[in-house]
Design an enzyme around this catalytic site. Structure first.
Site, PDB file in Angstrom:
ATOM      1  N   GLU A   1     -10.517  -2.083   2.444  1.00  0.00           N
ATOM      2  CA  GLU A   1      -9.958  -1.448   3.628  1.00  0.00           C
ATOM      3  C   GLU A   1     -11.004  -1.428   4.744  1.00  0.00           C
ATOM      4  O   GLU A   1     -11.948  -0.643   4.708  1.00  0.00           O
ATOM      5  CB  GLU A   1      -9.500  -0.028   3.274  1.00  0.00           C
ATOM      6  CG  GLU A   1      -8.575  -0.018   2.054  1.00  0.00           C
ATOM      7  CD  GLU A   1      -8.003   1.352   1.734  1.00  0.00           C
ATOM      8  OE1 GLU A   1      -7.444   1.992   2.647  1.00  0.00           O
ATOM      9  OE2 GLU A   1      -8.102   1.793   0.571  1.00  0.00           O
TER      10      GLU A   1
ATOM     11  N   ASP B   1      18.395   4.304  -7.177  1.00  0.00           N
ATOM     12  CA  ASP B   1      17.181   5.141  -7.100  1.00  0.00           C
ATOM     13  C   ASP B   1      16.222   4.689  -6.002  1.00  0.00           C
ATOM     14  O   ASP B   1      15.248   5.374  -5.691  1.00  0.00           O
ATOM     15  CB  ASP B   1      16.467   5.225  -8.460  1.00  0.00           C
ATOM     16  CG  ASP B   1      16.031   3.870  -9.012  1.00  0.00           C
ATOM     17  OD1 ASP B   1      16.134   2.864  -8.289  1.00  0.00           O
ATOM     18  OD2 ASP B   1      15.579   3.819 -10.169  1.00  0.00           O
TER      19      ASP B   1
ATOM     20  N   HIS C   1       0.816  -1.213   0.000  1.00  0.00           N
ATOM     21  CA  HIS C   1       0.000   0.000   0.000  1.00  0.00           C
ATOM     22  C   HIS C   1       0.858   1.276   0.000  1.00  0.00           C
ATOM     23  O   HIS C   1       1.662   1.480   0.875  1.00  0.00           O
ATOM     24  CB  HIS C   1      -0.904  -0.046   1.237  1.00  0.00           C
ATOM     25  CG  HIS C   1      -2.102   0.847   1.192  1.00  0.00           C
ATOM     26  ND1 HIS C   1      -3.106   0.745   2.123  1.00  0.00           N
ATOM     27  CD2 HIS C   1      -2.470   1.848   0.381  1.00  0.00           C
ATOM     28  CE1 HIS C   1      -4.040   1.638   1.881  1.00  0.00           C
ATOM     29  NE2 HIS C   1      -3.677   2.319   0.820  1.00  0.00           N
TER      30      HIS C   1
ATOM     31  N   THR D   1      18.541   9.524  -2.190  1.00  0.00           N
ATOM     32  CA  THR D   1      18.579  10.039  -3.561  1.00  0.00           C
ATOM     33  C   THR D   1      17.179  10.442  -4.022  1.00  0.00           C
ATOM     34  O   THR D   1      16.180   9.894  -3.557  1.00  0.00           O
ATOM     35  CB  THR D   1      19.126   8.994  -4.549  1.00  0.00           C
ATOM     36  OG1 THR D   1      18.291   7.838  -4.515  1.00  0.00           O
ATOM     37  CG2 THR D   1      20.554   8.608  -4.214  1.00  0.00           C
TER      38      THR D   1
ATOM     39  N   SER E   1      -4.938   6.974  10.559  1.00  0.00           N
ATOM     40  CA  SER E   1      -4.010   7.909   9.924  1.00  0.00           C
ATOM     41  C   SER E   1      -2.689   7.952  10.684  1.00  0.00           C
ATOM     42  O   SER E   1      -2.681   7.865  11.910  1.00  0.00           O
ATOM     43  CB  SER E   1      -4.633   9.311   9.920  1.00  0.00           C
ATOM     44  OG  SER E   1      -3.654  10.280   9.583  1.00  0.00           O
TER      45      SER E   1
END
Length: 621
Positions: free
Chosen positions: A381, A553, A35, A558, A195
């Site tokens: 969810e 990456d 997720h 970076t 949250s």
């Protein structure tokens, strides 16, 4: 666009079958999204998601399927006898409930049984070989990966990804991110209303709290009500929350001593979720509905507000938006409006089928058991209380058929995506999670009934008698990406990978080294995978007179930015946020790309190129 099967789960299973026969099947393979809201889009076939992604991208789809298969192949090849240990413990200080007023709709007697309006328990599975050497871990924990907010444009695995990154970097010493034998997976649980932005919702214009039933501000309305994380900025918040999860998982992994033993079992069904009869008690039945999204879906959440200033907690429609919807998409049926009450319907997706169905009707339900552990694969969810009810019901079902004291894990976002699953009581408040409970007020009760049925089949050894259910459709001719592929061009007198802004000759740790190159569309790199990374940071080793890669990456320090110009011109910026741990020495930054070239009357070709900065020195402060 013609895709043989654009449903990625089906595609993965088909390819597994052609390679491994009946070893990996729909009942014993779960695809669960760890997720993030900061990933490439356009790989999902239902029209709502295709529109949100600005078209279906077959490149992205194929790349994801190939990547999933590659990970399974690697795991299969490296399979060895070993042991699994389970551990559980609370993680504090990383979650808040983002819809506390919905949670309060649940019965007081039920709420009184729990000390918090979020589930704080993390479950960790530790995997070792027969010598006790580390192989990997899976952990389940209820948290939304929205530490990165919707202003972010960087591909990023968010807080759970950072936790995984830290643990893998620690266990895979000397390997670059994404490489090395140890795998740490931080999986989704009942995170629907949870949250990570723990400072809570505040009006960004005045600073006052907007922790109210409609998440709205006196000045500016709901679009001003945003929750912030604990850090200076969203990247900092991501790392703070991710680090806490990593530290707790590491502790639970280290101290895990309860071995998981016993048989392996699995059960899977496809179900038409638009037509489930739910028995509320012995005499009263209710039904699920064809999918629809309510008004508050468009409001978004305190983690990412919608752009049209819709408000959460709307139980009535708006003539203005209703009229626009009716003109563009037609009217929702009276039957659907009645079924979804008190949800005011914004999008009647279950009655829209052009060019393809807008939402899934056929949904996967699945349980895998390992001894006394049951993993329930939920296709959406679940909110905190929904998850608690489902876990309890499945545990009770197992117990009633002789399988006592099962640990039931909620694994969220599995196999197909169906938005949210709120409780019947939360549904009445119609905040974002309830407005996104697409099969109506009895969605949770339907899932509980279905998962109890699977649990019973496993406990009574009657899985073979379960009906397969109706197979999900697969679609051809999906909507093409709305952004066309154009030929890349370099400025006159320059070529791809040339340096436009060089590195400085010297940097201190803590500073940012930045190099700008003549770039090309990074999408091209999906089609031609000559390079496995868009960038490297390399350190010169005097003893071997060679350059050693220290970052790629996927490294957290970076950043890779692509800036699109006119007529196929573009720049690529590579940043290295030099960590305090960087060794002093000589470094360079390299950029790897692919450009699309097309000569008249010839098909386009994708060519690889690379560019390098000049060498620079990193010194300690």
């Amino acid at each position: 666009m013609d895709s043989e099967k654009s449903e990625w789960w089906s595609d993965v299973l088909n390819r597994l079958q052609s390679k491994y026969g009946s070893l990996y099947r729909r009942d014993n393979v779960i695809l669960s999204g760890t997720h993030t809201h900061s990933g490439p889009a356009g790989y999902f076939q239902y029209t709502v998601f295709v529109i949100a992604s600005e078209g279906f991208s077959n490149q992205t789809f194929q790349h994801m399927v190939t990547g999933i298969l590659k990970s399974i192949d690697i795991a299969h090849t490296n399979m060895k006898p070993g042991k699994i240990f389970i551990n559980k413990g609370n993680v504090d200080g990383v979650q808040i409930n983002r819809s506390p007023y919905s949670y309060l709709q649940n019965p007081q007697s039920e709420r009184a049984r729990y000390s918090s309006n979020t589930d704080k328990e993390m479950v960790v599975l530790k995997m070792v070989d027969l010598n006790g050497d580390d192989l990997g871990l899976i952990s389940w924990f209820a948290i939304h990966p929205v530490s990165m907010n919707n202003s972010n444009h960087l591909v990023n695995s968010d807080n759970v990804g950072y936790a995984s990154y830290l643990l893998e970097q620690e266990k895979n010493k000397g390997y670059l991110p994404g490489q090395g034998p140890f795998v740490a997976a931080f999986a989704s649980s009942n995170l629907g209303d949870v949250s990570p932005n723990i400072l809570g919702p505040h009006c960004i214009n005045t600073g006052e709290s907007c922790d109210n039933p409609n998440s709205t501000c006196p000045i500016g309305g709901p679009s001003m009500c945003i929750a912030k994380g604990p850090g200076q900025d969203m990247l900092d918040s991501t790392q703070i929350i991710g680090r806490t999860m990593y530290q707790r998982a590491k502790e639970l992994y280290a101290s895990a001593s309860q071995e998981v033993t016993g048989p392996l079992a699995s059960a899977h069904q496809w179900v038409n979720m638009t037509d489930v009869t739910v028995w509320l008690n012995s005499t009263h039945a209710a039904k699920t509905c064809k999918p629809a999204l309510g008004y508050s879906f468009a409001a978004g959440t305190i983690d990412g507000v919608g752009s049209l200033n819709f408000t959460q907690g709307k139980t009535e429609g708006d003539p203005f938006w209703d009229t626009i919807r009716d003109q563009v998409l037609g009217k929702p049926s009276e039957e659907m409006k009645e079924c979804h009450k008190p949800k005011p319907i914004l999008l009647h997706t279950g009655e829209l089928s052009k060019p393809h169905p807008w939402h899934p009707d056929i949904v996967d339900v699945q349980i895998i058991t390992l001894g006394s552990l049951a993993i329930t694969a939920i296709p959406g969810e679940l909110t905190t209380m929904s998850g608690r009810r489902l876990r309890e019901a499945v545990q009770a079902e197992f117990a009633s058929h002789g399988m006592q004291n099962m640990t039931v894990v909620i694994s969220g976002l599995c196999n197909v995506y169906t938005h949210y699953i709120a409780t019947y009581e939360e549904y009445q408040a119609q905040r974002y999670e309830a407005a996104s409970t697409i099969y109506g007020p009895h969605t949770l009760s339907a899932y509980i009934q279905l998962f109890r049925n699977l649990a019973k089949a496993i406990a009574t050894d009657t899985v073979a008698d379960l009906s397969r259910g109706p197979e999900p459709p697969f679609f051809k001719q999906l909507i093409l990406p709305l952004i066309p592929n154009i030929v890349d061009r370099a400025p006159i007198g320059r070529t791809f990978g040339d340096v436009l802004q060089p590195a400085k000759p010297e940097y201190r740790v803590g500073e940012v080294a930045e190099v700008i190159f003549v770039g090309a569309n990074p999408k091209n790199s999906v089609q031609n995978q000559t390079h496995q990374t868009f960038l490297t940071v390399e350190r010169y080793e005097a003893t071997s007179t060679s350059w050693q890669i220290v970052c790629n990456d996927a490294s957290w320090e970076t950043r890779f930015y692509w800036h699109k110009g006119l007529l196929g011109l573009s720049n690529a910026t590579v940043e290295w946020h030099i960590p305090d741990t960087a060794q002093p020495g000589i470094y360079r930054i390299k950029y790897f790309g692919h450009n699309r070239k097309q000569d008249i009357l010839k098909p386009a070709v994708i060519l690889s190129f690379e560019g390098s900065s000049s060498a620079f020195e990193v010194v300690t402060t």
